[in-house]
Scaffold this active site. Structure first.
Site, PDB file in Angstrom:
ATOM      1  N   MET A  11       2.087  -7.878  -3.470  1.00  0.00           N
ATOM      2  CA  MET A  11       1.402  -6.934  -2.568  1.00  0.00           C
ATOM      3  C   MET A  11       1.153  -7.622  -1.228  1.00  0.00           C
ATOM      4  O   MET A  11       0.516  -8.669  -1.184  1.00  0.00           O
ATOM      5  CB  MET A  11       0.081  -6.537  -3.227  1.00  0.00           C
ATOM      6  CG  MET A  11      -0.644  -5.379  -2.592  1.00  0.00           C
ATOM      7  SD  MET A  11      -2.257  -5.859  -1.997  1.00  0.00           S
ATOM      8  CE  MET A  11      -3.018  -6.502  -3.461  1.00  0.00           C
ATOM      9  N   HIS A  12       1.707  -7.052  -0.184  1.00  0.00           N
ATOM     10  CA  HIS A  12       1.530  -7.664   1.137  1.00  0.00           C
ATOM     11  C   HIS A  12       1.547  -6.670   2.292  1.00  0.00           C
ATOM     12  O   HIS A  12       1.424  -7.058   3.439  1.00  0.00           O
ATOM     13  CB  HIS A  12       2.636  -8.695   1.383  1.00  0.00           C
ATOM     14  CG  HIS A  12       3.996  -8.062   1.549  1.00  0.00           C
ATOM     15  ND1 HIS A  12       4.791  -7.745   0.482  1.00  0.00           N
ATOM     16  CD2 HIS A  12       4.672  -7.666   2.644  1.00  0.00           C
ATOM     17  CE1 HIS A  12       5.905  -7.191   0.906  1.00  0.00           C
ATOM     18  NE2 HIS A  12       5.865  -7.123   2.225  1.00  0.00           N
TER      19      HIS A  12
END
Ligand code: UD1
Ligand code: UDP
Length: 358
Positions: A204-205
Protein backbone atom coordinates in the site's frame (compact mmCIF):
# COMPACT_ATOMS: atom_id res chain seq x y z
CA UNK A 1 16.92 0.61 -39.97
CA UNK A 2 18.62 0.91 -36.60
CA UNK A 3 17.33 3.80 -34.52
CA UNK A 4 18.48 5.63 -31.45
CA UNK A 5 15.75 5.13 -28.88
CA UNK A 6 15.62 6.63 -25.40
CA UNK A 7 13.91 4.45 -22.79
CA UNK A 8 13.00 6.62 -19.84
CA UNK A 9 12.41 5.11 -16.39
CA UNK A 10 12.49 6.40 -12.83
CA UNK A 11 10.26 4.43 -10.46
CA UNK A 12 10.07 0.79 -9.34
CA UNK A 13 7.31 -0.52 -11.63
CA UNK A 14 9.05 1.01 -14.64
CA UNK A 15 12.11 -1.18 -14.16
CA UNK A 16 9.87 -4.26 -14.33
CA UNK A 17 8.17 -2.91 -17.48
CA UNK A 18 11.51 -2.01 -19.07
CA UNK A 19 12.98 -5.49 -18.64
CA UNK A 20 11.42 -7.30 -21.64
CA UNK A 21 11.29 -4.28 -23.93
CA UNK A 22 14.89 -3.25 -23.42
CA UNK A 23 16.03 -6.71 -24.47
CA UNK A 24 13.84 -6.65 -27.57
CA UNK A 25 14.84 -3.13 -28.62
CA UNK A 26 18.54 -3.83 -28.18
CA UNK A 27 18.36 -6.64 -30.76
CA UNK A 28 17.91 -4.08 -33.56
CA UNK A 29 18.32 -0.61 -32.16
CA UNK A 30 20.58 1.53 -30.03
CA UNK A 31 18.81 2.01 -26.72
CA UNK A 32 19.88 4.95 -24.59
CA UNK A 33 18.67 4.28 -21.06
CA UNK A 34 17.75 7.29 -18.94
CA UNK A 35 16.87 6.99 -15.21
CA UNK A 36 15.34 10.13 -13.78
CA UNK A 37 16.33 9.22 -10.21
CA UNK A 38 12.73 9.53 -8.97
CA UNK A 39 13.40 6.35 -6.98
CA UNK A 40 16.92 6.15 -5.57
CA UNK A 41 16.95 3.80 -2.56
CA UNK A 42 18.72 0.54 -3.37
CA UNK A 43 15.61 -1.50 -2.58
CA UNK A 44 13.41 0.59 -4.92
CA UNK A 45 15.90 0.96 -7.74
CA UNK A 46 19.36 -0.61 -8.00
CA UNK A 47 18.26 -4.01 -6.78
CA UNK A 48 16.00 -4.29 -9.85
CA UNK A 49 18.89 -3.45 -12.17
CA UNK A 50 21.10 -6.07 -10.53
CA UNK A 51 18.52 -8.82 -10.28
CA UNK A 52 17.04 -8.37 -13.76
CA UNK A 53 20.48 -7.65 -15.24
CA UNK A 54 19.17 -4.44 -16.74
CA UNK A 55 21.72 -2.31 -18.56
CA UNK A 56 23.39 0.37 -16.48
CA UNK A 57 21.59 3.65 -17.29
CA UNK A 58 23.50 5.92 -19.66
CA UNK A 59 22.18 8.83 -17.61
CA UNK A 60 20.94 9.11 -14.04
CA UNK A 61 19.36 12.53 -13.66
CA UNK A 62 19.33 12.25 -9.84
CA UNK A 63 16.15 14.24 -9.43
CA UNK A 64 15.15 12.60 -6.13
CA UNK A 65 12.08 13.37 -4.02
CA UNK A 66 10.46 16.77 -4.41
CA UNK A 67 6.94 18.20 -4.55
CA UNK A 68 5.14 17.11 -7.73
CA UNK A 69 5.65 20.34 -9.67
CA UNK A 70 9.28 20.76 -8.66
CA UNK A 71 10.05 17.10 -9.35
CA UNK A 72 8.38 17.06 -12.76
CA UNK A 73 9.92 20.43 -13.64
CA UNK A 74 13.45 19.40 -12.71
CA UNK A 75 13.06 16.19 -14.69
CA UNK A 76 11.79 18.16 -17.68
CA UNK A 77 14.86 20.39 -17.64
CA UNK A 78 17.34 17.54 -17.24
CA UNK A 79 15.64 15.30 -19.81
CA UNK A 80 15.68 18.18 -22.29
CA UNK A 81 19.46 18.49 -21.83
CA UNK A 82 19.84 14.79 -22.66
CA UNK A 83 17.58 15.11 -25.71
CA UNK A 84 19.52 18.13 -27.01
CA UNK A 85 22.74 16.15 -26.75
CA UNK A 86 21.54 12.72 -27.91
CA UNK A 87 18.98 13.75 -30.58
CA UNK A 88 17.14 10.40 -30.42
CA UNK A 89 14.67 9.14 -33.05
CA UNK A 90 12.12 8.09 -30.42
CA UNK A 91 11.33 8.45 -26.73
CA UNK A 92 9.73 5.48 -24.95
CA UNK A 93 7.93 6.17 -21.67
CA UNK A 94 6.22 3.69 -19.34
CA UNK A 95 3.14 3.84 -17.16
CA UNK A 96 1.93 6.90 -15.29
CA UNK A 97 4.50 8.37 -12.92
CA UNK A 98 5.89 11.88 -12.86
CA UNK A 99 8.87 10.51 -14.79
CA UNK A 100 6.49 9.38 -17.54
CA UNK A 101 4.93 12.80 -17.93
CA UNK A 102 8.23 14.66 -17.79
CA UNK A 103 9.65 12.42 -20.52
CA UNK A 104 6.64 12.92 -22.77
CA UNK A 105 6.63 16.68 -22.25
CA UNK A 106 10.35 17.06 -22.92
CA UNK A 107 10.16 15.01 -26.11
CA UNK A 108 7.00 16.70 -27.39
CA UNK A 109 8.56 20.15 -27.10
CA UNK A 110 11.40 18.99 -29.34
CA UNK A 111 9.13 17.18 -31.82
CA UNK A 112 10.66 13.83 -30.92
CA UNK A 113 8.09 11.04 -31.45
CA UNK A 114 6.85 9.41 -28.26
CA UNK A 115 5.84 5.81 -27.60
CA UNK A 116 3.76 5.21 -24.47
CA UNK A 117 3.87 1.71 -23.00
CA UNK A 118 0.73 1.02 -20.93
CA UNK A 119 -1.37 3.63 -22.70
CA UNK A 120 -5.10 4.21 -22.31
CA UNK A 121 -5.59 3.22 -18.68
CA UNK A 122 -8.07 5.37 -16.81
CA UNK A 123 -9.38 5.46 -13.26
CA UNK A 124 -11.53 8.52 -14.11
CA UNK A 125 -10.34 9.92 -10.80
CA UNK A 126 -8.51 13.17 -11.45
CA UNK A 127 -7.49 13.41 -7.79
CA UNK A 128 -4.85 10.79 -8.55
CA UNK A 129 -1.60 12.31 -9.80
CA UNK A 130 -1.20 9.21 -11.98
CA UNK A 131 -4.47 9.92 -13.83
CA UNK A 132 -3.25 13.36 -14.87
CA UNK A 133 0.08 11.89 -15.93
CA UNK A 134 -1.61 9.21 -18.06
CA UNK A 135 -4.10 11.46 -19.79
CA UNK A 136 -1.47 14.04 -20.71
CA UNK A 137 1.09 11.45 -21.80
CA UNK A 138 -1.43 9.68 -24.02
CA UNK A 139 -2.40 12.91 -25.73
CA UNK A 140 1.27 13.71 -26.42
CA UNK A 141 2.14 10.26 -27.75
CA UNK A 142 2.47 9.06 -31.34
CA UNK A 143 2.48 5.35 -30.54
CA UNK A 144 0.09 4.18 -27.84
CA UNK A 145 0.69 0.63 -26.70
CA UNK A 146 -2.39 -0.58 -24.86
CA UNK A 147 -2.45 -3.59 -22.55
CA UNK A 148 -6.22 -4.25 -22.51
CA UNK A 149 -9.27 -3.83 -24.77
CA UNK A 150 -10.68 -1.33 -22.26
CA UNK A 151 -7.60 0.85 -22.59
CA UNK A 152 -8.10 0.97 -26.37
CA UNK A 153 -11.74 1.98 -25.86
CA UNK A 154 -10.76 4.66 -23.36
CA UNK A 155 -8.48 6.26 -25.93
CA UNK A 156 -11.13 6.04 -28.63
CA UNK A 157 -13.57 7.84 -26.32
CA UNK A 158 -11.03 10.67 -26.08
CA UNK A 159 -10.66 10.83 -29.86
CA UNK A 160 -7.34 8.95 -30.00
CA UNK A 161 -7.25 6.24 -32.67
CA UNK A 162 -4.15 6.81 -34.78
CA UNK A 163 -1.12 4.99 -33.46
CA UNK A 164 -3.20 3.03 -30.94
CA UNK A 165 -2.30 -0.67 -30.70
CA UNK A 166 -3.50 -3.46 -28.43
CA UNK A 167 -0.27 -5.28 -27.63
CA UNK A 168 -0.76 -7.02 -24.29
CA UNK A 169 1.15 -6.39 -21.11
CA UNK A 170 4.91 -6.17 -20.70
CA UNK A 171 4.51 -6.94 -17.01
CA UNK A 172 2.99 -10.34 -17.73
CA UNK A 173 5.99 -11.04 -19.94
CA UNK A 174 8.35 -10.08 -17.10
CA UNK A 175 6.43 -12.31 -14.73
CA UNK A 176 6.40 -15.27 -17.10
CA UNK A 177 10.14 -14.99 -17.66
CA UNK A 178 11.10 -14.37 -14.05
CA UNK A 179 8.80 -16.66 -12.08
CA UNK A 180 10.80 -19.86 -12.70
CA UNK A 181 13.99 -17.97 -11.89
CA UNK A 182 12.39 -16.60 -8.73
CA UNK A 183 11.24 -20.03 -7.63
CA UNK A 184 14.72 -21.44 -8.15
CA UNK A 185 16.65 -18.62 -6.52
CA UNK A 186 14.56 -16.83 -3.92
CA UNK A 187 14.81 -18.00 -0.31
CA UNK A 188 12.33 -15.41 1.01
CA UNK A 189 9.90 -17.99 2.41
CA UNK A 190 12.72 -19.58 4.41
CA UNK A 191 14.06 -16.25 5.55
CA UNK A 192 10.65 -15.19 6.84
CA UNK A 193 9.83 -18.73 8.00
CA UNK A 194 6.66 -18.83 5.95
CA UNK A 195 4.72 -21.72 4.50
CA UNK A 196 2.69 -21.40 1.29
CA UNK A 197 -0.85 -20.26 2.04
CA UNK A 198 -0.06 -19.35 5.63
CA UNK A 199 -0.03 -15.60 5.25
CA UNK A 200 -1.54 -12.63 3.46
CA UNK A 201 0.56 -10.16 1.51
CA UNK A 202 -0.08 -6.42 1.70
CA UNK A 203 1.31 -3.55 -0.36
CA UNK A 204 0.00 0.00 0.00
CA UNK A 205 1.57 3.26 -1.10
CA UNK A 206 -0.96 5.30 -3.11
CA UNK A 207 -1.21 8.93 -2.05
CA UNK A 208 -5.01 8.60 -1.68
CA UNK A 209 -4.45 5.96 1.02
CA UNK A 210 -1.33 7.22 2.77
CA UNK A 211 -1.87 10.96 3.00
CA UNK A 212 -5.14 10.94 4.92
CA UNK A 213 -4.61 9.72 8.52
CA UNK A 214 -8.16 8.37 8.82
CA UNK A 215 -7.96 6.28 5.66
CA UNK A 216 -4.48 5.05 6.51
CA UNK A 217 -5.49 4.09 10.06
CA UNK A 218 -8.64 2.39 8.80
CA UNK A 219 -6.70 0.21 6.37
CA UNK A 220 -4.00 -0.69 8.90
CA UNK A 221 -6.60 -1.55 11.53
CA UNK A 222 -8.75 -3.73 9.31
CA UNK A 223 -6.04 -5.77 7.61
CA UNK A 224 -5.15 -7.07 11.07
CA UNK A 225 -8.61 -8.61 11.43
CA UNK A 226 -7.80 -11.30 8.89
CA UNK A 227 -7.17 -14.77 10.23
CA UNK A 228 -3.47 -15.03 9.38
CA UNK A 229 -0.31 -12.98 9.59
CA UNK A 230 -0.12 -10.16 7.06
CA UNK A 231 3.30 -9.47 5.55
CA UNK A 232 3.79 -5.93 4.41
CA UNK A 233 6.85 -4.87 2.42
CA UNK A 234 6.34 -1.23 3.18
CA UNK A 235 6.97 1.61 0.72
CA UNK A 236 8.96 4.51 2.26
CA UNK A 237 6.06 6.86 1.52
CA UNK A 238 3.76 4.86 3.82
CA UNK A 239 6.40 4.47 6.52
CA UNK A 240 6.82 8.24 6.50
CA UNK A 241 3.07 8.85 6.98
CA UNK A 242 2.70 6.20 9.70
CA UNK A 243 5.41 8.04 11.65
CA UNK A 244 4.09 11.49 10.83
CA UNK A 245 0.57 10.64 12.04
CA UNK A 246 1.81 8.65 15.06
CA UNK A 247 0.06 5.47 13.90
CA UNK A 248 2.78 3.10 15.17
CA UNK A 249 0.63 2.06 18.11
CA UNK A 250 -2.01 0.45 15.91
CA UNK A 251 0.49 -1.91 14.33
CA UNK A 252 -0.17 -5.21 16.10
CA UNK A 253 1.74 -8.49 16.06
CA UNK A 254 -0.34 -9.83 13.18
CA UNK A 255 0.94 -7.14 10.80
CA UNK A 256 4.61 -7.68 9.94
CA UNK A 257 6.30 -4.71 8.36
CA UNK A 258 9.37 -5.55 6.29
CA UNK A 259 11.53 -3.48 3.93
CA UNK A 260 10.54 -3.48 0.26
CA UNK A 261 11.67 -6.74 -1.30
CA UNK A 262 13.34 -7.50 -4.62
CA UNK A 263 11.24 -8.45 -7.65
CA UNK A 264 12.15 -12.14 -7.46
CA UNK A 265 11.32 -12.28 -3.75
CA UNK A 266 8.09 -10.41 -4.45
CA UNK A 267 6.96 -12.92 -7.07
CA UNK A 268 7.51 -15.77 -4.60
CA UNK A 269 5.70 -13.92 -1.81
CA UNK A 270 2.79 -13.17 -4.17
CA UNK A 271 2.50 -16.67 -5.58
CA UNK A 272 2.41 -18.33 -2.15
CA UNK A 273 0.12 -15.87 -0.37
CA UNK A 274 -3.36 -16.95 0.69
CA UNK A 275 -4.54 -13.63 -0.75
CA UNK A 276 -3.05 -10.28 -1.69
CA UNK A 277 -4.24 -6.90 -0.44
CA UNK A 278 -2.93 -4.02 -2.50
CA UNK A 279 -3.43 -0.58 -3.97
CA UNK A 280 -0.63 -1.14 -6.48
CA UNK A 281 -1.39 -1.33 -10.19
CA UNK A 282 1.36 -3.85 -10.88
CA UNK A 283 0.61 -6.05 -7.89
CA UNK A 284 -3.11 -6.24 -8.81
CA UNK A 285 -2.10 -7.65 -12.17
CA UNK A 286 0.49 -10.05 -10.81
CA UNK A 287 -2.04 -11.43 -8.31
CA UNK A 288 -4.46 -12.01 -11.15
CA UNK A 289 -1.93 -13.74 -13.38
CA UNK A 290 -0.73 -15.88 -10.47
CA UNK A 291 -4.35 -16.80 -9.68
CA UNK A 292 -4.14 -15.46 -6.14
CA UNK A 293 -7.29 -13.68 -4.86
CA UNK A 294 -6.71 -9.93 -4.77
CA UNK A 295 -8.46 -7.46 -2.47
CA UNK A 296 -7.89 -4.08 -4.05
CA UNK A 297 -7.50 -1.25 -1.55
CA UNK A 298 -9.02 1.32 -3.86
CA UNK A 299 -12.37 2.81 -4.79
CA UNK A 300 -11.80 2.16 -8.48
CA UNK A 301 -9.23 0.42 -10.67
CA UNK A 302 -7.86 0.82 -14.16
CA UNK A 303 -7.76 -2.96 -14.50
CA UNK A 304 -11.48 -3.44 -14.97
CA UNK A 305 -11.25 -6.76 -16.82
CA UNK A 306 -9.69 -8.24 -13.72
CA UNK A 307 -12.48 -6.91 -11.51
CA UNK A 308 -15.13 -8.19 -13.91
CA UNK A 309 -13.76 -11.72 -13.60
CA UNK A 310 -14.39 -11.64 -9.84
CA UNK A 311 -10.81 -12.67 -9.11
CA UNK A 312 -9.92 -9.13 -8.01
CA UNK A 313 -12.31 -7.03 -5.93
CA UNK A 314 -12.45 -3.43 -4.78
CA UNK A 315 -12.68 -3.36 -0.99
CA UNK A 316 -11.94 0.17 0.18
CA UNK A 317 -15.57 0.94 0.96
CA UNK A 318 -16.10 -2.28 2.94
CA UNK A 319 -12.87 -2.63 4.84
CA UNK A 320 -14.60 -3.75 8.03
CA UNK A 321 -15.84 -6.87 6.21
CA UNK A 322 -12.52 -8.11 4.83
CA UNK A 323 -12.69 -11.67 6.25
CA UNK A 324 -16.20 -12.20 4.85
CA UNK A 325 -15.31 -10.71 1.47
CA UNK A 326 -12.35 -12.99 1.22
CA UNK A 327 -14.49 -16.04 2.01
CA UNK A 328 -16.91 -15.02 -0.75
CA UNK A 329 -14.10 -14.60 -3.25
CA UNK A 330 -12.34 -17.88 -2.64
CA UNK A 331 -14.05 -19.78 -5.46
CA UNK A 332 -13.31 -17.19 -8.15
CA UNK A 333 -10.42 -18.10 -10.38
CA UNK A 334 -8.72 -15.73 -12.76
CA UNK A 335 -8.11 -16.50 -16.40
CA UNK A 336 -4.86 -15.48 -18.02
CA UNK A 337 -6.31 -15.00 -21.49
CA UNK A 338 -7.51 -11.43 -21.27
CA UNK A 339 -4.87 -9.82 -23.38
CA UNK A 340 -5.58 -11.15 -26.84
CA UNK A 341 -3.01 -12.91 -28.96
CA UNK A 342 -0.51 -14.28 -26.49
CA UNK A 343 1.48 -16.10 -29.20
CA UNK A 344 3.59 -13.05 -29.94
CA UNK A 345 5.41 -11.50 -27.04
CA UNK A 346 4.30 -8.00 -26.17
CA UNK A 347 7.86 -6.66 -26.36
CA UNK A 348 8.31 -8.09 -29.86
CA UNK A 349 5.00 -6.63 -31.04
CA UNK A 350 6.00 -3.24 -29.69
CA UNK A 351 9.36 -3.45 -31.42
CA UNK A 352 7.73 -4.40 -34.73
CA UNK A 353 5.25 -1.54 -34.47
CA UNK A 354 8.09 0.87 -33.76
CA UNK A 355 9.90 -0.46 -36.85
CA UNK A 356 6.77 0.04 -38.98
CA UNK A 357 6.37 3.58 -37.68
CA UNK A 358 9.65 4.55 -39.39
C1 UD1 B 1 5.57 6.83 -7.43
C2 UD1 B 1 4.49 7.10 -8.47
C3 UD1 B 1 3.39 6.06 -8.32
C4 UD1 B 1 3.95 4.65 -8.35
C5 UD1 B 1 5.06 4.50 -7.32
C6 UD1 B 1 5.71 3.17 -7.48
C7 UD1 B 1 4.14 9.46 -9.08
C8 UD1 B 1 3.25 10.62 -8.95
N1 UD1 B 1 3.86 8.40 -8.30
O1 UD1 B 1 4.98 7.03 -6.16
O2 UD1 B 1 2.46 6.19 -9.40
O3 UD1 B 1 2.93 3.75 -8.04
O4 UD1 B 1 6.06 5.52 -7.56
O5 UD1 B 1 6.36 2.75 -6.33
O6 UD1 B 1 5.05 9.49 -9.87
N2 UD1 B 1 11.12 7.82 -1.23
C9 UD1 B 1 12.18 7.23 -0.60
N3 UD1 B 1 13.09 6.59 -1.40
C10 UD1 B 1 13.02 6.54 -2.75
C11 UD1 B 1 11.92 7.16 -3.37
C12 UD1 B 1 10.98 7.79 -2.59
O7 UD1 B 1 12.31 7.24 0.61
O8 UD1 B 1 13.90 5.94 -3.40
C13 UD1 B 1 10.10 8.47 -0.38
C14 UD1 B 1 10.28 9.98 -0.27
O9 UD1 B 1 9.91 10.37 1.02
C15 UD1 B 1 9.26 10.50 -1.26
C16 UD1 B 1 8.15 9.46 -1.19
O10 UD1 B 1 8.81 8.23 -0.95
O11 UD1 B 1 8.82 11.78 -0.94
C17 UD1 B 1 7.33 9.37 -2.44
O12 UD1 B 1 8.15 9.13 -3.58
P1 UD1 B 1 7.66 9.56 -5.05
O13 UD1 B 1 8.62 9.07 -6.05
O14 UD1 B 1 7.35 11.01 -5.06
O15 UD1 B 1 6.29 8.83 -5.22
P2 UD1 B 1 5.85 7.35 -4.91
O16 UD1 B 1 4.91 7.36 -3.75
O17 UD1 B 1 7.04 6.47 -4.83
N1 UDP C 1 7.41 -4.91 -6.11
C1 UDP C 1 8.60 -5.44 -5.63
N2 UDP C 1 8.87 -5.36 -4.30
C2 UDP C 1 8.01 -4.80 -3.41
C3 UDP C 1 6.79 -4.26 -3.91
C4 UDP C 1 6.53 -4.32 -5.25
O1 UDP C 1 9.40 -5.97 -6.41
O2 UDP C 1 8.34 -4.76 -2.20
C5 UDP C 1 7.14 -4.98 -7.56
C6 UDP C 1 5.83 -5.68 -7.90
O3 UDP C 1 6.02 -7.09 -7.95
C7 UDP C 1 5.50 -5.05 -9.23
C8 UDP C 1 5.99 -3.63 -9.09
O4 UDP C 1 6.97 -3.66 -8.04
O5 UDP C 1 6.20 -5.68 -10.28
C9 UDP C 1 4.86 -2.73 -8.71
O6 UDP C 1 5.35 -1.50 -8.29
P1 UDP C 1 4.56 -0.53 -7.30
O7 UDP C 1 3.56 -1.28 -6.53
O8 UDP C 1 5.60 0.22 -6.57
O9 UDP C 1 3.92 0.51 -8.31
P2 UDP C 1 2.54 0.57 -9.14
O10 UDP C 1 2.44 -0.67 -9.95
O11 UDP C 1 1.43 0.73 -8.17
O12 UDP C 1 2.68 1.80 -9.95
Amino acid sequence: MSMRIISLVGARPQFVKLFPLSRALRENHQEILVHTGQHYDDELSNIFFRELELPVPDYNLEVGSLAHGAQTGLMLKRIEDVLLFEKPDLMVVFGDTNSTLAGALAASKMQIPIAHVEAGLRSFNRLMPEEINRVLTDHLSDLLFCPTPTSVNNLRAEGLEEGVHLVGDVMSESLEHCLPIAEARSDILNRLQLKPGDYYLLTMHRAENTNDPKILANILTNVQKLDKIVYYPIHPRTRYYINKYGLGSILGARLRLIDPVSYLDMLVLEKNAEAILTDSGGVQKEAFWLKVPCLVLRAESEWVEMLASGANRLVLSELNQLPQIFMDMKGNKSSQDLHGDSQIKTSVRIKELINEFY
